[in-house]
Design an enzyme around this catalytic site. Sequence first.
Site, PDB file in Angstrom:
ATOM      1  CG  ASP A   1      52.422 -19.100  14.563  1.00 49.58           C
ATOM      2  OD1 ASP A   1      51.435 -19.853  14.519  1.00 49.58           O
ATOM      3  OD2 ASP A   1      53.017 -18.833  15.621  1.00 49.58           O
TER       4      ASP A   1
ATOM      5  CE  LYS B   1      52.202 -22.806  18.755  1.00 47.57           C
ATOM      6  NZ  LYS B   1      50.989 -22.067  18.359  1.00 47.57           N
TER       7      LYS B   1
ATOM      8  CE  LYS C   1      47.484 -19.914  22.611  1.00 51.69           C
ATOM      9  NZ  LYS C   1      47.941 -20.084  21.213  1.00 51.69           N
TER      10      LYS C   1
ATOM     11  CG  ASP D   1      32.559 -20.468  22.807  1.00 55.68           C
ATOM     12  OD1 ASP D   1      31.504 -20.199  23.424  1.00 55.68           O
ATOM     13  OD2 ASP D   1      32.804 -20.049  21.666  1.00 55.68           O
ATOM     14  CB  ILE D   2      29.345 -21.867  26.513  1.00 58.83           C
ATOM     15  CG1 ILE D   2      28.862 -22.230  25.106  1.00 58.83           C
ATOM     16  CG2 ILE D   2      29.140 -20.388  26.784  1.00 58.83           C
ATOM     17  CD1 ILE D   2      27.349 -22.124  24.946  1.00 58.83           C
ATOM     18  N   PRO D   3      30.768 -24.546  27.613  1.00 59.27           N
ATOM     19  CG  PRO D   3      30.490 -25.318  29.796  1.00 59.27           C
ATOM     20  CD  PRO D   3      30.273 -24.113  28.926  1.00 59.27           C
TER      21      PRO D   3
END
Length: 240
Positions: free
Chosen positions: A17, A39, A68, A71-73
């Site tokens: 990060d 990652k 991550k 949201d909508i499909p």
Amino acid sequence: MITKISKKNPKIIIALDYSNKKKAMKLINNIDPNVYALKIGIIMFYKFGKIFIKKLQKLGFNIFLDLKFHDIPNTVFKAIQSISELNVWMISVHICGGLEMLKSAKLALNYHSCNNKTLLMGVTTLTSLDISDTADIGINMSISNYILKLLKLAQTCSLDGIICPGKFVLKIKKHLGKNLKILTPGIRLESKLNDDQKNIITPNLAKEYKINYIVIGRAITSLKSPIKELEKIQRELNSF
Ligand code: C5P
């Protein structure tokens, strides 16, 4: 060109990060891709993009691209297609995005026959949330019961694993079945809280709980001599 997914399966995943690529490379250049995976989350992906991921893959690292999705499909399907050329080792979705979104994520990964090996990991609760935080967002049950509900969804949609705070692993383990792996972030070298993470465990506890993958970030990246500490953890987890 599509990158081949490596057969390596490192247990220790380092959360990069960093906002500064040079700082990240200083660490990366001193670690063995056969032992550690990397990652990349939204900090480095937004700043340095796919080119950076490809560079790390060329160095031989397995990449967990931790975006991550939630949201909508249709959006999740297309977003996963947009990163499919990278053929990363692992990606993440929020299980609370629901059944249809998870099915779309799975479908998107299977869409390209050469890209069906990427592991799809489902986030249960963030390691930074405790029971008062989950109550604030309307979850009126214990965190472990909530994780169990999400676990069922992950199983229904044939996810490869769940991302679960270490504290709850023992409570849910008997419900996991054979196919789901556990990945745990929030790893700290000592079991005392001193930042935004509220569910932390030590590498030794992760070993005791037989967690498949641990994600370790600031506990290592904030140190002056991260390599020494990493090697110590690696030795401790030898039988992991
Ligand atoms: O620095 P630290 O070890 O706390 O970093 C943890 C990493 O794991 C961060 O990159 C964070 O985004 C990620 N993560 C998390 N909790 C989850 C899923 C991912 O902390 N449930």
